[in-house]
Design a protein around this motif. Structure first.
Motif, PDB file in Angstrom:
ATOM      1  N   PHE A 159       0.809  -1.209   0.000  1.00 28.25           N
ATOM      2  CA  PHE A 159       0.000   0.000   0.000  1.00 28.25           C
ATOM      3  C   PHE A 159       0.848   1.269   0.000  1.00 28.25           C
ATOM      4  CE2 PHE A 159      -3.087  -2.995   2.046  1.00 28.25           C
ATOM      5  CZ  PHE A 159      -3.979  -3.008   0.990  1.00 28.25           C
ATOM      6  N   GLY A 160       2.149   1.113   0.281  1.00 31.29           N
ATOM      7  CA  GLY A 160       3.096   2.209   0.132  1.00 31.29           C
ATOM      8  C   GLY A 160       2.765   3.405   0.991  1.00 31.29           C
ATOM      9  N   ALA A 161       2.765   4.571   0.352  1.00 34.71           N
ATOM     10  CA  ALA A 161       2.587   5.827   1.083  1.00 34.71           C
ATOM     11  C   ALA A 161       1.228   5.904   1.755  1.00 34.71           C
ATOM     12  CB  ALA A 161       2.770   7.001   0.128  1.00 34.71           C
ATOM     13  N   VAL A 162       0.268   5.118   1.273  1.00 30.24           N
ATOM     14  CA  VAL A 162      -1.056   5.113   1.897  1.00 30.24           C
ATOM     15  C   VAL A 162      -0.964   4.580   3.326  1.00 30.24           C
ATOM     16  CG1 VAL A 162      -3.396   4.179   1.734  1.00 30.24           C
ATOM     17  CG2 VAL A 162      -2.137   4.814  -0.353  1.00 30.24           C
ATOM     18  N   LEU A 163       0.020   3.705   3.566  1.00 27.99           N
ATOM     19  CA  LEU A 163       0.179   3.099   4.881  1.00 27.99           C
ATOM     20  C   LEU A 163       1.641   3.267   5.324  1.00 27.99           C
ATOM     21  CD1 LEU A 163      -1.470   1.418   6.954  1.00 27.99           C
ATOM     22  CD2 LEU A 163      -0.527  -0.625   5.892  1.00 27.99           C
ATOM     23  N   PRO A 164       1.955   4.277   6.127  1.00 25.23           N
ATOM     24  CA  PRO A 164       3.329   4.483   6.596  1.00 25.23           C
ATOM     25  C   PRO A 164       3.860   3.245   7.315  1.00 25.23           C
ATOM     26  CG  PRO A 164       1.950   6.368   7.138  1.00 25.23           C
ATOM     27  CD  PRO A 164       1.032   5.292   6.632  1.00 25.23           C
ATOM     28  N   TRP A 165       5.185   3.101   7.317  1.00 29.34           N
ATOM     29  CA  TRP A 165       5.755   1.874   7.867  1.00 29.34           C
ATOM     30  C   TRP A 165       5.461   1.725   9.352  1.00 29.34           C
ATOM     31  CZ3 TRP A 165       9.749   1.398  11.508  1.00 29.34           C
ATOM     32  CH2 TRP A 165      10.418   2.581  11.856  1.00 29.34           C
ATOM     33  N   GLN A 166       5.341   2.848  10.060  1.00 26.93           N
ATOM     34  CA  GLN A 166       4.988   2.752  11.488  1.00 26.93           C
ATOM     35  C   GLN A 166       3.578   2.171  11.653  1.00 26.93           C
ATOM     36  OE1 GLN A 166       6.126   5.469   9.928  1.00 26.93           O
ATOM     37  NE2 GLN A 166       7.800   6.420  11.085  1.00 26.93           N
ATOM     38  N   THR A 167       2.655   2.616  10.789  1.00 27.66           N
ATOM     39  CA  THR A 167       1.294   2.078  10.827  1.00 27.66           C
ATOM     40  C   THR A 167       1.278   0.599  10.462  1.00 27.66           C
ATOM     41  OG1 THR A 167       0.468   4.253  10.164  1.00 27.66           O
ATOM     42  CG2 THR A 167      -1.055   2.400   9.945  1.00 27.66           C
ATOM     43  N   LEU A 168       2.173   0.210   9.557  1.00 28.69           N
ATOM     44  CA  LEU A 168       2.278  -1.193   9.173  1.00 28.69           C
ATOM     45  C   LEU A 168       2.623  -2.065  10.379  1.00 28.69           C
ATOM     46  CD1 LEU A 168       2.552  -3.497   7.095  1.00 28.69           C
ATOM     47  CD2 LEU A 168       4.875  -2.711   6.667  1.00 28.69           C
ATOM     48  N   LEU A 169       3.629  -1.654  11.147  1.00 24.65           N
ATOM     49  CA  LEU A 169       4.019  -2.440  12.320  1.00 24.65           C
ATOM     50  C   LEU A 169       2.896  -2.476  13.360  1.00 24.65           C
ATOM     51  CD1 LEU A 169       7.772  -1.520  12.952  1.00 24.65           C
ATOM     52  CD2 LEU A 169       6.820  -3.577  11.908  1.00 24.65           C
ATOM     53  N   VAL A 170       2.242  -1.350  13.562  1.00 22.36           N
ATOM     54  CA  VAL A 170       1.128  -1.297  14.520  1.00 22.36           C
ATOM     55  C   VAL A 170      -0.001  -2.223  14.066  1.00 22.36           C
ATOM     56  CG1 VAL A 170      -0.669   0.168  15.511  1.00 22.36           C
ATOM     57  CG2 VAL A 170       1.681   1.021  15.330  1.00 22.36           C
ATOM     58  N   SER A 171      -0.291  -2.234  12.770  1.00 24.01           N
ATOM     59  CA  SER A 171      -1.377  -3.078  12.246  1.00 24.01           C
ATOM     60  C   SER A 171      -1.065  -4.561  12.446  1.00 24.01           C
ATOM     61  CB  SER A 171      -1.583  -2.788  10.755  1.00 24.01           C
ATOM     62  OG  SER A 171      -1.932  -1.439  10.544  1.00 24.01           O
ATOM     63  N   ILE A 172       0.182  -4.955  12.172  1.00 34.04           N
ATOM     64  CA  ILE A 172       0.569  -6.356  12.344  1.00 34.04           C
ATOM     65  C   ILE A 172       0.484  -6.753  13.815  1.00 34.04           C
ATOM     66  CG2 ILE A 172       2.479  -7.988  12.138  1.00 34.04           C
ATOM     67  CD1 ILE A 172       3.345  -6.404   9.638  1.00 34.04           C
ATOM     68  N   SER A 173       0.944  -5.879  14.700  1.00 32.87           N
ATOM     69  CA  SER A 173       0.869  -6.178  16.131  1.00 32.87           C
ATOM     70  C   SER A 173      -0.578  -6.314  16.596  1.00 32.87           C
ATOM     71  CB  SER A 173       1.589  -5.085  16.940  1.00 32.87           C
ATOM     72  OG  SER A 173       2.976  -5.132  16.728  1.00 32.87           O
ATOM     73  N   GLY A 174      -1.430  -5.421  16.122  1.00 29.72           N
ATOM     74  CA  GLY A 174      -2.845  -5.504  16.494  1.00 29.72           C
ATOM     75  C   GLY A 174      -3.488  -6.787  16.002  1.00 29.72           C
ATOM     76  N   LEU A 175      -3.136  -7.187  14.785  1.00 29.15           N
ATOM     77  CA  LEU A 175      -3.681  -8.423  14.228  1.00 29.15           C
ATOM     78  C   LEU A 175      -3.238  -9.638  15.047  1.00 29.15           C
ATOM     79  CD1 LEU A 175      -5.209  -9.741  11.798  1.00 29.15           C
ATOM     80  CD2 LEU A 175      -2.973  -9.941  10.687  1.00 29.15           C
ATOM     81  N   ALA A 176      -1.948  -9.672  15.426  1.00 30.43           N
ATOM     82  CA  ALA A 176      -1.430 -10.804  16.209  1.00 30.43           C
ATOM     83  C   ALA A 176      -2.124 -10.893  17.568  1.00 30.43           C
ATOM     84  CB  ALA A 176       0.079 -10.658  16.385  1.00 30.43           C
ATOM     85  N   ALA A 177      -2.282  -9.752  18.223  1.00 28.46           N
ATOM     86  CA  ALA A 177      -2.959  -9.751  19.524  1.00 28.46           C
ATOM     87  C   ALA A 177      -4.406 -10.199  19.392  1.00 28.46           C
ATOM     88  CB  ALA A 177      -2.887  -8.351  20.139  1.00 28.46           C
ATOM     89  N   LEU A 178      -5.089  -9.759  18.346  1.00 26.65           N
ATOM     90  CA  LEU A 178      -6.474 -10.183  18.111  1.00 26.65           C
ATOM     91  C   LEU A 178      -6.555 -11.694  17.928  1.00 26.65           C
ATOM     92  CD1 LEU A 178      -9.468  -9.589  17.516  1.00 26.65           C
ATOM     93  CD2 LEU A 178      -8.822  -9.221  15.118  1.00 26.65           C
ATOM     94  N   GLY A 179      -5.614 -12.253  17.182  1.00 28.70           N
ATOM     95  CA  GLY A 179      -5.606 -13.706  16.988  1.00 28.70           C
ATOM     96  C   GLY A 179      -5.472 -14.456  18.307  1.00 28.70           C
ATOM     97  N   GLY A 180      -4.611 -13.946  19.186  1.00 31.24           N
ATOM     98  CA  GLY A 180      -4.451 -14.594  20.487  1.00 31.24           C
ATOM     99  C   GLY A 180      -5.711 -14.534  21.323  1.00 31.24           C
ATOM    100  N   VAL A 181      -6.378 -13.382  21.310  1.00 32.20           N
ATOM    101  CA  VAL A 181      -7.614 -13.219  22.090  1.00 32.20           C
ATOM    102  C   VAL A 181      -8.708 -14.144  21.565  1.00 32.20           C
ATOM    103  CG1 VAL A 181      -9.463 -11.604  22.650  1.00 32.20           C
ATOM    104  CG2 VAL A 181      -7.085 -10.863  22.808  1.00 32.20           C
ATOM    105  N   LEU A 182      -8.863 -14.207  20.246  1.00 35.81           N
ATOM    106  CA  LEU A 182      -9.904 -15.071  19.669  1.00 35.81           C
ATOM    107  C   LEU A 182      -9.638 -16.538  19.970  1.00 35.81           C
ATOM    108  CD1 LEU A 182     -10.545 -13.373  16.203  1.00 35.81           C
ATOM    109  CD2 LEU A 182     -11.956 -13.267  18.254  1.00 35.81           C
ATOM    110  N   MET A 183      -8.368 -16.941  19.895  1.00 38.05           N
ATOM    111  CA  MET A 183      -8.044 -18.331  20.209  1.00 38.05           C
ATOM    112  C   MET A 183      -8.449 -18.657  21.643  1.00 38.05           C
ATOM    113  SD  MET A 183      -6.577 -21.158  18.978  1.00 38.05           S
ATOM    114  CE  MET A 183      -5.154 -20.969  17.893  1.00 38.05           C
ATOM    115  N   TYR A 184      -8.145 -17.752  22.562  1.00 34.73           N
ATOM    116  CA  TYR A 184      -8.446 -18.016  23.968  1.00 34.73           C
ATOM    117  C   TYR A 184      -9.943 -18.022  24.248  1.00 34.73           C
ATOM    118  CZ  TYR A 184      -8.269 -17.762  29.038  1.00 34.73           C
ATOM    119  OH  TYR A 184      -8.444 -18.022  30.378  1.00 34.73           O
ATOM    120  N   LEU A 185     -10.677 -17.101  23.628  1.00 38.11           N
ATOM    121  CA  LEU A 185     -12.104 -16.970  23.925  1.00 38.11           C
ATOM    122  C   LEU A 185     -12.971 -18.006  23.212  1.00 38.11           C
ATOM    123  CD1 LEU A 185     -12.568 -13.084  23.832  1.00 38.11           C
ATOM    124  CD2 LEU A 185     -12.326 -14.567  25.841  1.00 38.11           C
ATOM    125  N   LEU A 186     -12.593 -18.408  21.995  1.00 38.92           N
ATOM    126  CA  LEU A 186     -13.476 -19.221  21.166  1.00 38.92           C
ATOM    127  C   LEU A 186     -13.054 -20.680  21.028  1.00 38.92           C
ATOM    128  CD1 LEU A 186     -14.209 -16.697  18.249  1.00 38.92           C
ATOM    129  CD2 LEU A 186     -15.520 -17.099  20.341  1.00 38.92           C
TER     130      LEU A 186
END
Length: 391
Positions: A159-186
């Motif tokens: 996505f390049g300039a649409v998604l700055p690299w800092q936002t990229l790292l934050v998005s990946i971290s958020g996705l990983a944490a969400l996966g952990g929460v869903l695994m535990y709850l469901l």
């Protein structure tokens, strides 16, 4: 308890697959923002191999440590998955303040690799606790999720300039944490969850006494010599063959190449029900070995490279779940956990040697010739797995 007597809720497999995908997206997060890190730290091209190897080293240490303390046997696997997913997300986020220090970034990537040992193998154990008699197809989906998770940072990077690299790292971290929460709850602990043996040096040696196990393990080792090196250097291949591509285009086609492996994993899982795991693994390893040999010519013909890389991406990963199934089937029943841990650790150690050798060869040889040196891995793997074709 028989498999037939247990009704598995429909949400279980999709949740495990998504959580596995989300957690393993941490794997190549550093590679996806490599151009920005190189600019920030004035790094040379060798930084790619350093970042990748740091994660691999961390993963090796993590698998051995988790097995030694029997964490997945003493703690609820879904709790362990949740903990590692959240801590891995935090380690990935800390790259932001550490972006001016190469030693800090490498340390954080190694920590992330360590924590991935509580995501990828533990996700397999969670699946086994629900799909005891139907694990073959489930493994195909799980490894497919690993492949997609590995490729996902490249998609975000496209996505390049649409998604700055800092936002990229934050998005990946958020996705990983969400996966952990869903695994535990469901996904509660499954009805087939069992306790494994403790990790001891004698167990490591004992599993290799079986000829069939050695065949499966060394087939997997040959596969691993090729797999992560190809994934790590796909962007470099694309930039070489298509100098007109922008960084966003390179990232997008790198995503497609790596993600194509999910098709090989899932498709191979279905084929294994008819042909058997050994034949499916042998065929895909053979085809990926042919791709190693053909790369020297195809890299000099850009029109053929994109379809070639998509095909290579399918077959280079598609044998992985079948080697996991073969390893589990040929290991002593009371040492399956130890066997999978040892084989995984050795396999990832092999990737470090392959990645570092490839990085060195790129400074000595024209790029099209370098990937010929991946071919010995599939060749030796094919020789090793042949005895299993007769069973």
């Amino acid at each position: 308890m028989s498999t037939a007597s247990v009704a598995t809720p429909a949400r279980i497999l999709p949740t495990i697959v998504f959580s596995q995908f989300a957690g393993t997206s941490l794997w190549f997060a550093g590679n996806a923002v490599l151009p920005e890190l190189q600019s920030s730290l004035d790094l040379e091209e060798g930084a790619l191999s350093l970042l990748t190897s740091a994660v691999q080293l961390g993963f090796i240490g993590g698998t051995l440590c988790f097995a030694f303390f029997s964490l997945a046997d003493r703690v609820s696997p879904r709790l362990l998955f949740l903990t590692c997913a959240i801590l891995g997300a935090i380690a990935n986020l800390l790259v932001l303040p550490a972006s001016s220090s190469i030693s800090g970034i490498l340390a954080l990537r190694a920590i992330t690799g360590f924590l991935l040992a509580g995501i990828y193998p533990v996700g397999m154990k969670i699946a086994a606790s629900w799909y005891s008699g139907r694990l073959g197809k489930a493994i195909g989906y799980l490894v497919g999720a690993l492949v997609l998770g590995t490729a996902f940072p490249h998609l975000l990077r496209s996505f390049g300039a649409v998604l700055p690299w800092q936002t990229l790292l934050v998005s990946i971290s958020g996705l990983a944490a969400l996966g952990g929460v869903l695994m535990y709850l469901l996904v509660p602990d499954g009805p087939f969850l069992s306790k494994g043996t403790r990790f001891e040096l004698s167990n490591m040696l004992q599993v290799f006494r079986s000829r069939a196990f050695r065949a499966a393990a060394f087939g997997y080792f040959g596969h691993m010599w090729e797999l992560y090196t190809l994934w790590a250097f796909v962007p470099l291949m694309l930039a070489y063959a298509y100098p007109q591509f922008s960084q966003e285009q390179v990232s997008f086609y790198a995503f497609l190449t790596i993600a194509a492996g999910a098709l090989g994993c899932v498709g191979g899982g279905y084929l294994s029900q008819f042909w058997g795991s050994a034949k499916v693994a042998f065929l895909q390893l053979l085809l990926s070995g042919v791709c190693c040999l053909a790369s020297v010519a195809v890299l000099q013909h850009p029109l053929a490279l994109l379809p070639f890389l998509l095909f290579w991406g399918i077959v280079v990963a598609g044998d992985s779940p079948q080697f996991s199934a073969l390893t589990a089937k040929t290991a002593p029943p009371y040492l399956v956990g130890t066997a999978l841990t040892v084989v995984t650790s050795v396999g990832f150690a092999i990737t470090i040697g392959s990645i570092q050798l490839t990085s060195y060869l790129l400074t000595q040889l024209p790029l099209p010739q370098v990937f010929l040196f991946l071919a010995p891995g599939p060749a030796l793997g094919l020789m090793a797995v042949r005895p299993l074709l007769k069973k």
